[in-house]
Design an enzyme around this catalytic site. Structure first.
Site, short mmCIF file in Angstrom:
data_model
loop_
_atom_site.label_atom_id
_atom_site.label_comp_id
_atom_site.label_asym_id
_atom_site.label_seq_id
_atom_site.Cartn_x
_atom_site.Cartn_y
_atom_site.Cartn_z
N GLU A 118 -34.17 50.01 70.49
CA GLU A 118 -33.16 48.93 70.53
C GLU A 118 -32.57 48.78 69.15
O GLU A 118 -33.23 49.11 68.16
CB GLU A 118 -33.83 47.58 70.87
CG GLU A 118 -34.38 47.49 72.25
CD GLU A 118 -35.27 46.25 72.40
OE1 GLU A 118 -35.16 45.29 71.61
OE2 GLU A 118 -36.10 46.28 73.31
N ASP A 122 -29.62 41.42 62.99
CA ASP A 122 -29.94 40.72 61.76
C ASP A 122 -29.66 39.23 61.94
O ASP A 122 -28.56 38.76 61.68
CB ASP A 122 -29.09 41.30 60.62
CG ASP A 122 -29.74 41.06 59.28
OD1 ASP A 122 -30.88 40.54 59.26
OD2 ASP A 122 -29.11 41.37 58.26
N TYR A 235 -37.07 40.06 74.82
CA TYR A 235 -38.45 39.85 75.25
C TYR A 235 -38.45 38.87 76.40
O TYR A 235 -37.77 37.83 76.36
CB TYR A 235 -39.21 39.29 74.05
CG TYR A 235 -40.63 38.79 74.30
CD1 TYR A 235 -41.73 39.56 73.93
CD2 TYR A 235 -40.86 37.53 74.84
CE1 TYR A 235 -43.02 39.08 74.11
CE2 TYR A 235 -42.15 37.06 75.02
CZ TYR A 235 -43.22 37.83 74.65
OH TYR A 235 -44.48 37.36 74.82
N LYS A 321 -35.75 50.63 59.40
CA LYS A 321 -34.61 49.95 58.76
C LYS A 321 -33.71 50.98 58.07
O LYS A 321 -34.21 51.87 57.38
CB LYS A 321 -35.11 48.93 57.74
CG LYS A 321 -35.94 47.86 58.41
CD LYS A 321 -35.67 46.45 58.12
CE LYS A 321 -35.30 45.87 56.87
NZ LYS A 321 -35.28 44.46 56.77
N CYS A 415 -12.56 29.17 27.29
CA CYS A 415 -11.99 29.40 28.63
C CYS A 415 -10.86 30.44 28.54
O CYS A 415 -9.95 30.28 27.73
CB CYS A 415 -11.44 28.09 29.19
SG CYS A 415 -10.54 28.32 30.73
N CYS A 418 -7.43 28.36 29.35
CA CYS A 418 -6.86 27.31 28.50
C CYS A 418 -7.43 27.30 27.08
O CYS A 418 -6.99 26.51 26.25
CB CYS A 418 -7.03 25.94 29.15
SG CYS A 418 -8.75 25.43 29.24
N CYS A 433 -15.66 25.31 32.26
CA CYS A 433 -14.57 24.86 31.40
C CYS A 433 -14.43 23.35 31.65
O CYS A 433 -14.15 22.94 32.77
CB CYS A 433 -13.27 25.57 31.78
SG CYS A 433 -11.83 24.75 31.07
S1 IVH Z 1 -39.08 42.57 68.78
C1 IVH Z 1 -43.45 41.53 68.27
N1 IVH Z 1 -36.59 43.44 68.90
O1 IVH Z 1 -36.75 41.56 63.58
C2 IVH Z 1 -42.07 42.01 68.34
N2 IVH Z 1 -37.23 42.08 67.08
O2 IVH Z 1 -38.56 42.40 61.47
C3 IVH Z 1 -41.09 40.94 68.17
N3 IVH Z 1 -35.42 41.57 65.53
O3 IVH Z 1 -39.11 39.00 64.01
C4 IVH Z 1 -39.77 41.34 67.77
N4 IVH Z 1 -33.84 42.69 66.59
O4 IVH Z 1 -36.61 38.47 64.41
C5 IVH Z 1 -37.50 42.73 68.21
N5 IVH Z 1 -34.41 44.25 69.15
C6 IVH Z 1 -35.32 43.54 68.47
C7 IVH Z 1 -34.98 42.84 67.29
C8 IVH Z 1 -35.98 42.13 66.61
C9 IVH Z 1 -34.12 41.92 65.55
C10 IVH Z 1 -36.05 40.73 64.47
C11 IVH Z 1 -37.03 39.71 64.96
C12 IVH Z 1 -38.33 40.08 64.33
C13 IVH Z 1 -37.89 40.85 63.13
C14 IVH Z 1 -38.96 41.77 62.64
#
Ligand code: IVH
Length: 675
Positions: A118, A122, A235, A321, A415, A418, A433
């Site tokens: 997935e 952010d 989830y 990441k 400044c 001025c 300033c």
């Molecule tokens: S699963 C136990 N899926 O990333 C697993 N988290 O760095 C729970 N996040 O705390 C998270 N996209 O806030 C999951 N597709 C995704 C996500 C995701 C962003 C965030 C989430 C998590 C953090 C971990």
């Protein structure tokens, strides 16, 4: 009271229609209605619900609009801890993770192993609790065990269903009849930019994630609603769902009305995972929201418990990441910019370099603490970085490549605008300033802020024009704009009679802006659009506002002691009485109740449809002009439509209007009907 035959039916129809448009806007990204038309639908529902309060239900979209002012958020316990994920930046680590999972599963006698990839959004993680299908609680992650109950704020998010269909979840609910959905609240890039534009420069959010976190903590949920956040669900957990796989849960979430990010994929082999990661490395920049990686989750949820978790993260998932986008360049020089509040900001002039699809030639160095921290000198080779939409920043120098002609960046003493000696207040990172009233750069900054779109919206007042007006001493502050004469303007560079008249016309029009806009336009430190709105409600005239005590101001929702102090300081300035006098003489709106200029009723009973772009009005303004004059604005053509205003490149609605014999007018004809 409007004559409603069956309010229940009418309300149900409106609710369905509103949720349908929410879905089209937020999930399908294919809006069919303009914001204005959508607001009208919502207003119809609100008005009906005001007439029939007994028909209001907790899952009505009207409950999203917000209006709850919470003083603090109660703590709540999560059903199960909300864990975080272990992160990696390396593909071999991802492979190792897959191998580890495979080995552990082999011990259980399981051969097949699938992962779901997935996108990693952010934003800010939250948990939603549905009881008997109804959203009853929404909470932040907090420390993982306990979070804050922010239900009222979460209800404002259109992609969070207030009710999920019971037939689909009945099997999942178990005895407690509860289902939990977790996911990420985030802000789209365009909504983030719009929000930042409405905030004073000194209070802008660095990125959409910070903006989301800040917004979720607001006490005034009506303001939260205005910021239009989104939610992606990743989830789903009921009490009786052990048999499902994660992939099907995502699909079920989608069927329940949640946005699930659309771009997840079932991966059978490490190669599929690598391909997904590579594929999105570049494509993710085109998404309307920010993503910072890929999350890999074991598809078969039966083995999740078997694999277990460390104290912080589960062993059945990992986050890859993406490395931040970086480029190498040379710092050619440092300029010092003077803001409207006198703050001096060092700006790095860089040798132009391509980074994440655009050429970068400037970057802020924030302040002198930052320059010291980076230990950067002029002519240094530097690494700049861009994460998401954030303005690129210098992250480090390459000390071993420092050239012989490198020279230190000296703190300015005077400044640049001025020449006044600068000051650096104790415990502050910036120089200022102090020549607030006469410094041309500060005056220019204040005037440009006053004229900006979210303030008085005087679009003809550009940077170069304001620069000239200040340099020639024609204005000393925003209020002076209203005393400019045509001959004075005509004498300016690149200015003819027509342009001068346009400017005066735009100034004239700006007098019709509201008191709330004026409060924002004044440029009081820390007072953005949202604060100005709160202030205008709590203190409906400039006189009540300037007489309010610091303590009184601090009791207004979302106005803290710092903002309260700044308002007090603003009205205590020696120049304030003179400014006030000028604002009064200029006829600007100094109170909320002041009736707006009386207008005619030329559009009484007429339904008007706009199609195509108008040259002189934006849609919102044009619609307001019709409403003020007794008309209605509609979104689709029928035989009953009174009139169609056709602008540039009109759409199919014009064809339809012509076919139905509806009256069609041009922008000029529309304009003459206004007066
Ligand atoms: S699963 C136990 N899926 O990333 C697993 N988290 O760095 C729970 N996040 O705390 C998270 N996209 O806030 C999951 N597709 C995704 C996500 C995701 C962003 C965030 C989430 C998590 C953090 C971990």
């Amino acid at each position: 009271m409007t004559n409603i035959i069956c309010p229940q039916e009418e309300i149900a129809k409106l609710r369905q229609e509103i949720e349908r448009h929410n879905h089209l806007y937020y999930i399908d990204a294919k809006p069919e209605l303009s914001d204005f038309d959508f607001d009208r639908l919502l207003e119809q529902l609100l008005s009906l619900e005001r007439q029939f309060p007994e028909l209001v239900t907790p899952d009505s979209p009207s409950q999203r609009v917000g209006g709850t002012i919470t003083r603090e958020f109660p703590s709540v316990q999560h059903r199960e801890p909300m864990l975080s994920l272990s992160n990696t930046y390396s593909l071999p680590d991802v492979e190792e993770f897959c191998n580890r999972v495979r080995k552990l599963l082999l011990l259980e006698g399981v051969q097949e192993q699938e992962m779901v990839a997935e996108l990693k959004f952010d934003g800010v993680a939250v948990s939603l609790l549905y009881r008997d299908g109804l959203l009853v609680r929404g909470a932040t992650r907090g420390d993982g065990r306990q979070g804050d109950d922010i239900t009222a704020n979460l209800k404002t998010i259109a992609t969070i269903p207030l009710r999920i269909e019971s037939a689909l979840v009945a099997d999942l609910q178990g005895e407690e009849r509860e289902v939990e959905v977790r996911g990420e609240v985030f802000m789209r890039k365009d909504d983030f930019e719009r929000l930042n534009e409405s905030r004073p420069e000194e209070d802008r959010f660095a990125n959409p994630r910070n903006a989301t976190a800040g917004t979720l903590k607001l006490q005034d949920s009506a303001e939260v609603a205005r910021r239009r956040m989104c939610f992606v669900a990743y989830y789903l957990k009921g009490l009786r769902d052990e048999s499902t796989v994660h992939f099907s849960r995502l699909e079920l979430l989608s069927r329940l009305g949640f946005f699930t990010g659309d771009h997840y994929r079932l991966c059978h082999a490490v190669e599929d995972i690598n391909a997904f990661i590579e594929d999105w490395a570049a494509k993710r920049w085109q998404l309307p929201y920010e993503t910072d990686g890929v999350v890999l989750k074991l598809n078969d949820v039966r083995f999740r418990e078997k694999l277990g978790a460390t104290a912080k993260s589960p062993r059945w998932a990992i986050a890859y990441k993406y490395p931040a986008q970086q480029a190498r360049t040379v710092l050619n020089n440092v300029l010092f910019q003077v803001g409207r509040l006198g703050t001096i900001t060092p700006v790095a002039e860089l040798q132009p370099v391509l980074l994440a699809g655009s050429t970068v030639s400037r970057s802020t160095l924030h302040n002198f603490d930052e320059i010291e921290r980076l230990n950067v000198m002029i002519h240094d080779r530097v690494i700049i970085e861009k994460s998401g939409e954030v303005i690129p920043k210098v992250v480090r120098t390459i000390p071993e490549e420092r050239p012989a002609d490198a020279r230190p960046i000296l703190a300015p003493t005077h400044c640049p605008s001025c020449g006044t000696s600068l000051v650096r207040p104790e415990n502050e990172v910036s120089y200022y300033c102090p020549n607030e009233e006469q410094c041309p750069a500060q005056i220019k900054g204040r005037v440009l802020h006053f004229a900006s779109r979210n303030a008085m919206d005087i679009q003809t007042l550009g940077d170069a024009l304001v620069e000239q007006l200040v340099a020639r001493g024609l204005i000393k502050g925003p209020a002076d704009l209203y005393f400019l004469q045509e001959p004075q303007l005509e004498k300016l560079e690149r200015m003819g009679t027509k342009s001068a008249q346009n400017i005066l016309h735009a100034l004239e029009k700006s007098r019709q802006k509201s008191y709330e806009h004026l409060l924002y336009a004044l440029g009081i430190r820390h007072v953005g659009r949202a604060t100005a709105r709160e202030l205008s409600q709590a203190c409906p005239s400039i006189d009540t506002l300037r007489q309010a005590s610091e303590e009184q101001l601090a009791t207004i929702p979302d106005i803290g002691p710092v903002v309260a102090r700044s308002i007090i300081d603003y009205f205590a300035k020696p120049t304030w009485p003179d400014t006030l006098e000028k604002l009064r003489t200029a006829g600007l709106p100094l109170s909320a109740s002041e009736p707006r200029e009386q207008v005619n009723r030329n559009f009484e009973g007429l339904s008007v449809l706009f199609t195509g772009g108008l040259e002189r009005y934006d849609r919102q303004t044009a619609s307001e002009l019709v409403l003020e004059r007794g008309g209605r604005v509609v979104g689709s053509v029928s035989k009953k439509t009174g009139m169609v205003v056709a602008g540039q490149d009109p759409g199919s609605k014009l064809q339809k209007a012509l076919k139905l014999g509806v009256r069609v007018v041009t922008e000029d004809e529309f304009e003459s009907m206004l007066s």
